[in-house]
Structure formats: structure tokens, C-alpha cells
Design a protein around this motif. Structure first.
Motif, mmCIF file in Angstrom:
data_model
loop_
_atom_site.group_PDB
_atom_site.id
_atom_site.type_symbol
_atom_site.label_atom_id
_atom_site.label_comp_id
_atom_site.label_asym_id
_atom_site.label_seq_id
_atom_site.Cartn_x
_atom_site.Cartn_y
_atom_site.Cartn_z
ATOM 1 N N ARG A 118 37.078 46.089 41.666
ATOM 2 C CA ARG A 118 37.081 44.380 40.206
ATOM 3 C C ARG A 118 38.697 44.143 40.995
ATOM 4 O O ARG A 118 39.631 44.103 40.477
ATOM 5 C CB ARG A 118 36.937 45.245 38.902
ATOM 6 N N LEU A 119 38.215 43.006 41.244
ATOM 7 C CA LEU A 119 39.179 41.309 41.035
ATOM 8 C C LEU A 119 40.237 42.126 40.190
ATOM 9 O O LEU A 119 41.334 42.306 40.873
ATOM 10 C CB LEU A 119 38.457 40.483 41.447
ATOM 11 N N GLU A 120 39.671 41.885 39.354
ATOM 12 C CA GLU A 120 40.609 41.256 38.285
ATOM 13 C C GLU A 120 41.758 42.988 38.398
ATOM 14 O O GLU A 120 42.440 42.518 37.906
ATOM 15 C CB GLU A 120 39.526 41.145 37.104
ATOM 16 N N LEU A 126 44.713 42.193 41.133
ATOM 17 C CA LEU A 126 45.119 41.045 41.089
ATOM 18 C C LEU A 126 46.676 41.740 41.090
ATOM 19 O O LEU A 126 47.709 41.472 41.333
ATOM 20 C CB LEU A 126 44.715 40.227 39.764
ATOM 21 N N PHE A 182 41.906 42.611 52.620
ATOM 22 C CA PHE A 182 40.090 42.858 51.825
ATOM 23 C C PHE A 182 38.926 43.165 53.360
ATOM 24 O O PHE A 182 38.825 42.817 53.926
ATOM 25 C CB PHE A 182 40.021 41.909 50.744
ATOM 26 N N GLN A 193 32.455 41.050 45.266
ATOM 27 C CA GLN A 193 32.836 39.958 44.776
ATOM 28 C C GLN A 193 32.567 38.621 44.433
ATOM 29 O O GLN A 193 32.438 38.095 43.441
ATOM 30 C CB GLN A 193 34.695 39.655 44.991
ATOM 31 N N ASP A 245 30.294 37.223 41.330
ATOM 32 C CA ASP A 245 31.055 36.344 40.463
ATOM 33 C C ASP A 245 29.751 35.190 39.974
ATOM 34 O O ASP A 245 30.154 34.509 40.504
ATOM 35 C CB ASP A 245 32.630 35.644 41.677
ATOM 36 N N ALA A 289 43.429 35.215 46.032
ATOM 37 C CA ALA A 289 42.316 36.578 46.425
ATOM 38 C C ALA A 289 41.464 36.147 45.010
ATOM 39 O O ALA A 289 41.090 37.021 45.378
ATOM 40 C CB ALA A 289 43.501 37.374 45.596
ATOM 41 N N VAL A 290 41.594 34.807 44.811
ATOM 42 C CA VAL A 290 40.529 34.950 43.343
ATOM 43 C C VAL A 290 39.909 34.037 44.402
ATOM 44 O O VAL A 290 38.425 33.623 44.176
ATOM 45 C CB VAL A 290 41.597 34.171 42.612
ATOM 46 N N PRO A 343 36.839 35.352 47.945
ATOM 47 C CA PRO A 343 36.018 35.441 47.221
ATOM 48 C C PRO A 343 34.678 34.354 46.564
ATOM 49 O O PRO A 343 33.611 34.764 47.277
ATOM 50 C CB PRO A 343 35.945 37.155 46.001
#
Length: 105
Positions: free
Chosen positions: A42-44, A47, A58, A66, A70, A95-96, A99
Motif C-alpha cells: 500500500r502506498l500509505e 510513504l 516504482f 495504486q 485509489d 509519490a502520492v 499513481p
């Protein structure tokens, strides 16, 4: 050593410990890079790693996973009660954003 490259195959917290140990050993005088491949991450979870690395790669699978998972911005705000459900300051992190830019729907 002048460069260390880590692959995020373990839990991100373990990779963070490795990055901190590397930085301590080298006194911050070496480049540190990270590769994030697993679509299941997961992106979270990733981070918190980013500030510790000079370069982050990535995989296409990770980015597509992602983007596909999302939800639209309105839904994120409504469900989380905050912008994107992320801590302040991270909503605009590259990075958020990337995606979300790949989303096809």
C-alpha cells in the motif's frame, strides 16, 4: 561505500530500519535508493520510507495497483475526514500524485 540499493520485499518498517542503519554506518555520505515492486504494498505503508532515500523506483505493477485502488478525491475526503486520508504535508508528495495521474477511470 558510495551507493546502496534496497528492494522493498519485506515489510516497509523493516526496510526503514535497514535504511537508518545504512545512513548511520555511512554518516549520510552515501547515496541510498529504494525499489518498490510488489503490487500488494500500500502506498500509505511506503510513504514513511521516502524521506530516507535519494532515489525511489516504482514498478509498473505497483503504480497500476495504486491507481486502480485509489478512490476519487471527493470520496477520499468524505471517508477520511481529511484531504486524501494522509497526514498533512503528504497529500502533495510526488509519490502520492503520480499513481493518481495514471488512473484510467
Amino acid at each position: 561505500p558510495v551507493w546502496c540499493h534496497l528492494e522493498c520485499r519485506q515489510e516497509p518498517s523493516f526496510v526503514l530500519d535497514m535504511a537508518k542503519a545504512w545512513a548511520k554506518e555511512c554518516g549520510g555520505k552515501a547515496t541510498l535508493s529504494l525499489e518498490v515492486e510488489k503490487a500488494s504494498l500500500r502506498l500509505e505503508a511506503v510513504l514513511p520510507l521516502l524521506p530516507h532515500f535519494d532515489h525511489v523506483l516504482f514498478s509498473r505493477d505497483f503504480v497500476q495497483a495504486q491507481a486502480a485502488s485509489d478512490p476519487p478525491p471527493e470520496k477520499r475526503r468524505r471517508e477520511a475526514g481529511v484531504e486524501d486520508g494522509l497526514p498533512p504535508g503528504l497529500q502533495d508528495h510526488e509519490a502520492v500524485r503520480f499513481p493518481r495521474g495514471c488512473r484510467t477511470t
